[in-house]
Motif scaffolding. Structure first.
Motif, PDB file in Angstrom:
ATOM      1  N   SER A 370       0.827  -1.204   0.000  1.00  0.00           N
ATOM      2  CA  SER A 370       0.000   0.000   0.000  1.00  0.00           C
ATOM      3  C   SER A 370       0.863   1.257   0.000  1.00  0.00           C
ATOM      4  O   SER A 370       0.559   2.245  -0.679  1.00  0.00           O
ATOM      5  N   ALA A 371       1.948   1.222   0.761  1.00  0.00           N
ATOM      6  CA  ALA A 371       2.830   2.385   0.847  1.00  0.00           C
ATOM      7  C   ALA A 371       3.499   2.681  -0.494  1.00  0.00           C
ATOM      8  O   ALA A 371       3.606   3.851  -0.893  1.00  0.00           O
ATOM      9  N   ILE A 372       3.958   1.657  -1.191  1.00  0.00           N
ATOM     10  CA  ILE A 372       4.603   1.872  -2.487  1.00  0.00           C
ATOM     11  C   ILE A 372       3.625   2.460  -3.490  1.00  0.00           C
ATOM     12  O   ILE A 372       3.946   3.408  -4.222  1.00  0.00           O
ATOM     13  N   LEU A 373       2.406   1.940  -3.527  1.00  0.00           N
ATOM     14  CA  LEU A 373       1.407   2.479  -4.446  1.00  0.00           C
ATOM     15  C   LEU A 373       1.089   3.937  -4.114  1.00  0.00           C
ATOM     16  O   LEU A 373       0.937   4.772  -5.009  1.00  0.00           O
ATOM     17  N   LEU A 374       0.988   4.247  -2.842  1.00  0.00           N
ATOM     18  CA  LEU A 374       0.736   5.625  -2.428  1.00  0.00           C
ATOM     19  C   LEU A 374       1.886   6.539  -2.824  1.00  0.00           C
ATOM     20  O   LEU A 374       1.675   7.650  -3.338  1.00  0.00           O
ATOM     21  N   GLY A 375       3.118   6.086  -2.557  1.00  0.00           N
ATOM     22  CA  GLY A 375       4.274   6.901  -2.896  1.00  0.00           C
ATOM     23  C   GLY A 375       4.348   7.190  -4.377  1.00  0.00           C
ATOM     24  O   GLY A 375       4.643   8.317  -4.798  1.00  0.00           O
ATOM     25  N   ASP A 376       4.051   6.171  -5.201  1.00  0.00           N
ATOM     26  CA  ASP A 376       4.062   6.378  -6.658  1.00  0.00           C
ATOM     27  C   ASP A 376       3.001   7.393  -7.068  1.00  0.00           C
ATOM     28  O   ASP A 376       3.239   8.237  -7.938  1.00  0.00           O
ATOM     29  N   ARG A 377       1.830   7.308  -6.452  1.00  0.00           N
ATOM     30  CA  ARG A 377       0.737   8.226  -6.827  1.00  0.00           C
ATOM     31  C   ARG A 377       1.014   9.648  -6.338  1.00  0.00           C
ATOM     32  O   ARG A 377       0.774  10.626  -7.058  1.00  0.00           O
ATOM     33  N   LEU A 378       1.504   9.799  -5.141  1.00  0.00           N
ATOM     34  CA  LEU A 378       1.732  11.125  -4.573  1.00  0.00           C
ATOM     35  C   LEU A 378       2.938  11.811  -5.195  1.00  0.00           C
ATOM     36  O   LEU A 378       2.980  13.039  -5.322  1.00  0.00           O
ATOM     37  N   GLY A 379       3.946  11.023  -5.556  1.00  0.00           N
ATOM     38  CA  GLY A 379       5.175  11.580  -6.119  1.00  0.00           C
ATOM     39  C   GLY A 379       6.218  11.816  -5.046  1.00  0.00           C
ATOM     40  O   GLY A 379       6.036  12.687  -4.192  1.00  0.00           O
ATOM     41  N   TYR A 380       7.269  11.036  -5.084  1.00  0.00           N
ATOM     42  CA  TYR A 380       8.299  11.154  -4.055  1.00  0.00           C
ATOM     43  C   TYR A 380       8.959  12.535  -4.086  1.00  0.00           C
ATOM     44  O   TYR A 380       9.330  13.088  -3.048  1.00  0.00           O
ATOM     45  N   GLN A 381       9.098  13.082  -5.310  1.00  0.00           N
ATOM     46  CA  GLN A 381       9.699  14.411  -5.426  1.00  0.00           C
ATOM     47  C   GLN A 381       8.805  15.470  -4.798  1.00  0.00           C
ATOM     48  O   GLN A 381       9.300  16.470  -4.254  1.00  0.00           O
ATOM     49  N   ASN A 382       7.491  15.278  -4.837  1.00  0.00           N
ATOM     50  CA  ASN A 382       6.577  16.232  -4.199  1.00  0.00           C
ATOM     51  C   ASN A 382       6.767  16.234  -2.685  1.00  0.00           C
ATOM     52  O   ASN A 382       6.720  17.282  -2.036  1.00  0.00           O
ATOM     53  N   ILE A 383       6.967  15.045  -2.132  1.00  0.00           N
ATOM     54  CA  ILE A 383       7.167  14.941  -0.687  1.00  0.00           C
ATOM     55  C   ILE A 383       8.461  15.624  -0.279  1.00  0.00           C
ATOM     56  O   ILE A 383       8.506  16.385   0.690  1.00  0.00           O
ATOM     57  N   ASP A 384       9.530  15.363  -1.029  1.00  0.00           N
ATOM     58  CA  ASP A 384      10.807  15.994  -0.703  1.00  0.00           C
ATOM     59  C   ASP A 384      10.744  17.516  -0.849  1.00  0.00           C
ATOM     60  O   ASP A 384      11.301  18.263  -0.034  1.00  0.00           O
ATOM     61  N   PHE A 385      10.053  17.972  -1.900  1.00  0.00           N
ATOM     62  CA  PHE A 385       9.920  19.418  -2.097  1.00  0.00           C
ATOM     63  C   PHE A 385       9.209  20.049  -0.910  1.00  0.00           C
ATOM     64  O   PHE A 385       9.608  21.116  -0.409  1.00  0.00           O
ATOM     65  N   ASP A 386       8.145  19.401  -0.424  1.00  0.00           N
ATOM     66  CA  ASP A 386       7.405  19.947   0.708  1.00  0.00           C
ATOM     67  C   ASP A 386       8.245  19.940   1.984  1.00  0.00           C
ATOM     68  O   ASP A 386       8.167  20.861   2.794  1.00  0.00           O
ATOM     69  N   LEU A 387       9.082  18.904   2.161  1.00  0.00           N
ATOM     70  CA  LEU A 387       9.954  18.853   3.337  1.00  0.00           C
ATOM     71  C   LEU A 387      10.930  20.032   3.341  1.00  0.00           C
ATOM     72  O   LEU A 387      11.169  20.647   4.396  1.00  0.00           O
ATOM     73  N   ARG A 388      11.502  20.339   2.179  1.00  0.00           N
ATOM     74  CA  ARG A 388      12.439  21.470   2.111  1.00  0.00           C
ATOM     75  C   ARG A 388      11.688  22.779   2.354  1.00  0.00           C
ATOM     76  O   ARG A 388      12.202  23.690   3.011  1.00  0.00           O
ATOM     77  N   ARG A 389      10.487  22.885   1.820  1.00  0.00           N
ATOM     78  CA  ARG A 389       9.691  24.092   2.027  1.00  0.00           C
ATOM     79  C   ARG A 389       9.370  24.293   3.503  1.00  0.00           C
ATOM     80  O   ARG A 389       9.259  25.425   3.981  1.00  0.00           O
ATOM     81  N   GLU A 390       9.256  23.194   4.234  1.00  0.00           N
ATOM     82  CA  GLU A 390       8.970  23.264   5.666  1.00  0.00           C
ATOM     83  C   GLU A 390      10.239  23.471   6.496  1.00  0.00           C
ATOM     84  O   GLU A 390      10.186  23.527   7.716  1.00  0.00           O
ATOM     85  N   GLY A 391      11.398  23.538   5.838  1.00  0.00           N
ATOM     86  CA  GLY A 391      12.635  23.819   6.549  1.00  0.00           C
ATOM     87  C   GLY A 391      13.393  22.605   7.037  1.00  0.00           C
ATOM     88  O   GLY A 391      14.383  22.742   7.773  1.00  0.00           O
ATOM     89  N   LEU A 392      12.991  21.403   6.625  1.00  0.00           N
ATOM     90  CA  LEU A 392      13.695  20.184   7.035  1.00  0.00           C
ATOM     91  C   LEU A 392      14.790  19.881   6.018  1.00  0.00           C
ATOM     92  O   LEU A 392      14.534  19.765   4.820  1.00  0.00           O
ATOM     93  N   GLN A 393      16.013  19.726   6.493  1.00  0.00           N
ATOM     94  CA  GLN A 393      17.174  19.663   5.607  1.00  0.00           C
ATOM     95  C   GLN A 393      17.694  18.259   5.344  1.00  0.00           C
ATOM     96  O   GLN A 393      18.347  18.017   4.332  1.00  0.00           O
ATOM     97  N   VAL A 394      17.429  17.320   6.225  1.00  0.00           N
ATOM     98  CA  VAL A 394      18.000  15.977   6.104  1.00  0.00           C
ATOM     99  C   VAL A 394      16.981  14.960   5.608  1.00  0.00           C
ATOM    100  O   VAL A 394      17.280  14.135   4.743  1.00  0.00           O
TER     101      VAL A 394
END
Length: 522
Positions: A370-394
């Motif tokens: 379920s997690a892999i299917l969700l990650g593919d649909r949401l876009g891993y790059q979208n998640i990383d982009f949002d993390l940087r926007r929130e100020g998380l660096q690692v």
């Protein structure tokens, strides 16, 4: 007093003398890079731990001073936190003082009291205290507070005076739903006491007097405000002048060196894990606070393991809030996803699952398919982009081996459950839904193991040589965040037990247990 004003109670702060500095500076500077010779107000935290309590500057009339709340002969600090702390009572605005056979401490919105010969603390009926001092007519004339009605009326009669729907909802409502999972009638009565009047209109404002507060709203708005009635105790001189003078925050900070809950707990946790195998990264703090209760390798890069699924949780709700995702959308298991699923594989090739169900399975039972299917649909790059926007660096998900730190994963979890502000701010309904999924996590052998009396919103992660758990523990003293990431361990079960022990040590330090002999639930 005819003009409606009252004298403001201020005083000179205590200066830090050479003798005091010599006694305390060495220990303070060795344990925390917070202050030093020549430090000014900008170097002082807004609030900080002291021995058996906390020091707050937020409501002080002087910038370099504040008021402590601490356990001495009476457990002021414990009762203050259990009643909701700053989120309900407001910040302290006095030192404890004696009046009419009672010992009281005033806070901006309420007060706490005890019989002068006793130690049991309870909320004080602030409005009745002001009435006893003769201020009822003044409050009505100059502060638009209704006059009190029959004090001998029964509880049912007085509760029936809550005739304004908005004020009634505020009276019985949860004042901080992200911090308190439940709120009932008993807690509302304890917070506000009984009504002392019916709603009364003053111009464009509807006001209702309670024993321990005043609720008001504009006639054209349902939004209800809670007046800071505790401040009236200081403003009107009910608090003795010398007890409304704040104490030096610099002195308090230096005296606290080596004696706070942080110091004691940090030493105890270090001793507990010193002989444990593996590489440990640990962060524990009052949820939303930037200063930890315990921090061990908190900024070290660590494998997230299945804890990365909380990133899916946040991103799924974020995309749904912008209309980019429907939880009814169907996801299909294909060969590309099948190859990346760490066994066991719960879905067959071609099998479909909707986004909402996939999210539930990914969090509650840590289902990898379920997690892999969700990650593919949401876009891993979208998640990383949002993390940087929130100020998380690692923290990153867009690599073969997702990485994080204990500090950053605690930060992410607090944003999810509404305990830390972010660029994307979920609604209360979204917070409650995400928190509900985290509360449904079925693996309970780590943070929740010894904490059966506390709800824990968390996510675990496993690998043959690693064990993680990151969660928010909801205690009577407020939520506490714990992030434990352990890598390179030869004995995962032993590490899980150690995480459980450390979690219990942290929670017991914050909210001492009343009942002994707890048994594990995991």
């Amino acid at each position: 007093m005819s003009d409606g004003s009252a004298p403001r109670r201020t005083g000179d702060s205590l200066l830090l003398g050479r003798r005091a500095f010599g006694r305390f500076a060495a220990g303070a500077l060795a344990t925390a890079p917070i202050v030093g010779p020549g430090s000014g107000d900008a170097d002082l935290p807004a609030d900080f731990a002291i021995e058996n309590g906390h020091h707050y500057r937020q409501a002080s009339p002087e910038q370099n001073a504040g008021f402590p709340v601490f356990n001495g002969r009476r457990p002021w600090w414990d009762v203050y936190r259990r009643a909701g702390g700053p989120h309900v009572l407001g910040y302290p605005i006095s030192l404890p003082y004696a009046r009419n056979g009672q010992v009281l401490q005033a806070f901006s919105h309420e007060a706490i009291q005890s019989p002068i010969r006793g130690v049991n603390l309870a909320p004080a009926n602030v409005l009745e205290l002001l009435d006893a001092a003769g201020y009822a007519p003044w409050l009505h004339r100059h502060r638009q507070v209704p006059m009190p009605l029959d004090a001998g009326a029964t509880m049912d009669v007085r509760l029936a005076w809550l005739t304004d729907d908005s004020i009634r909802a505020a009276y019985f409502g949860n004042p901080a739903p992200t911090r308190f999972l439940t709120w009932d009638r008993t807690r509302s009565l304890r917070r506000f006491g009984l009504p002392m009047s019916r709603p009364e209109r003053f111009g464009q404002t509807i006001v209702q007097r309670l024993q321990r507060g005043v609720l008001e709203r504009n006639v054209d708005s349902p939004t209800v405000r809670v007046r800071p009635v505790g401040r009236l105790l200081v403003e009107l001189g009910v608090v003795p002048r010398d007890r409304a003078v704040p104490v030096s925050s610099m002195d308090a900070l230096l005296r606290a060196a080596g004696r706070t809950i942080h110091d004691r707990l940090g030493a105890a946790v270090h001793a507990r894990i010193r002989s444990e195998p593996g590489t440990w990264a640990l962060w524990a703090a009052y949820s939303g606070a930037n200063r930890p209760l315990v921090a061990i390798n908190a900024d070290r890069e660590m494998r997230t393991l299945s804890v990365w699924k909380v990133l899916l949780l946040r991103e799924a709700f974020r995309q749904r809030s912008t209309g980019r995702l429907s939880f009814d959308e169907l996801l299909t298991m294909d060969e590309a996803a099948m190859e990346r699923v760490y066994p066991p594989v719960s879905l067959e090739l071609g099998q479909q699952i909707d986004v909402g169900t996939a999210l539930e399975h990914a969090i509650s039972v840590s289902d990898n398919a379920s997690a892999i299917l969700l990650g593919d649909r949401l876009g891993y790059q979208n998640i990383d982009f949002d993390l940087r926007r929130e100020g998380l660096q690692v923290t990153t998900i867009n690599v073969n081996e997702p990485l994080t730190t204990a500090r950053e994963m605690a930060d992410v979890l607090e944003r999810i459950v509404g305990l830390r502000a972010g660029v994307w701010q979920p609604t209360l309904t979204e917070v409650q839904a995400m928190r509900g999924l985290l509360l449904s996590e079925t693996r309970t052998d780590r943070i929740p193991r010894w904490l059966r009396q506390h709800p824990v919103a968390h996510k675990t992660g496993d690998f043959p040589d690693a064990a993680n758990d990151v969660g928010v523990v909801y205690t009577a003293m407020g939520p506490v965040t714990v992030a434990a990431l352990v890598d390179r361990t030869p004995n995962r079960e032993r590490t899980a037990a150690a995480i459980a022990d450390v979690s219990r040590m942290i929670v017991d330090a914050v909210d001492p247990p009343v009942i002994e002999g707890a048994t594990p639930v995991g």
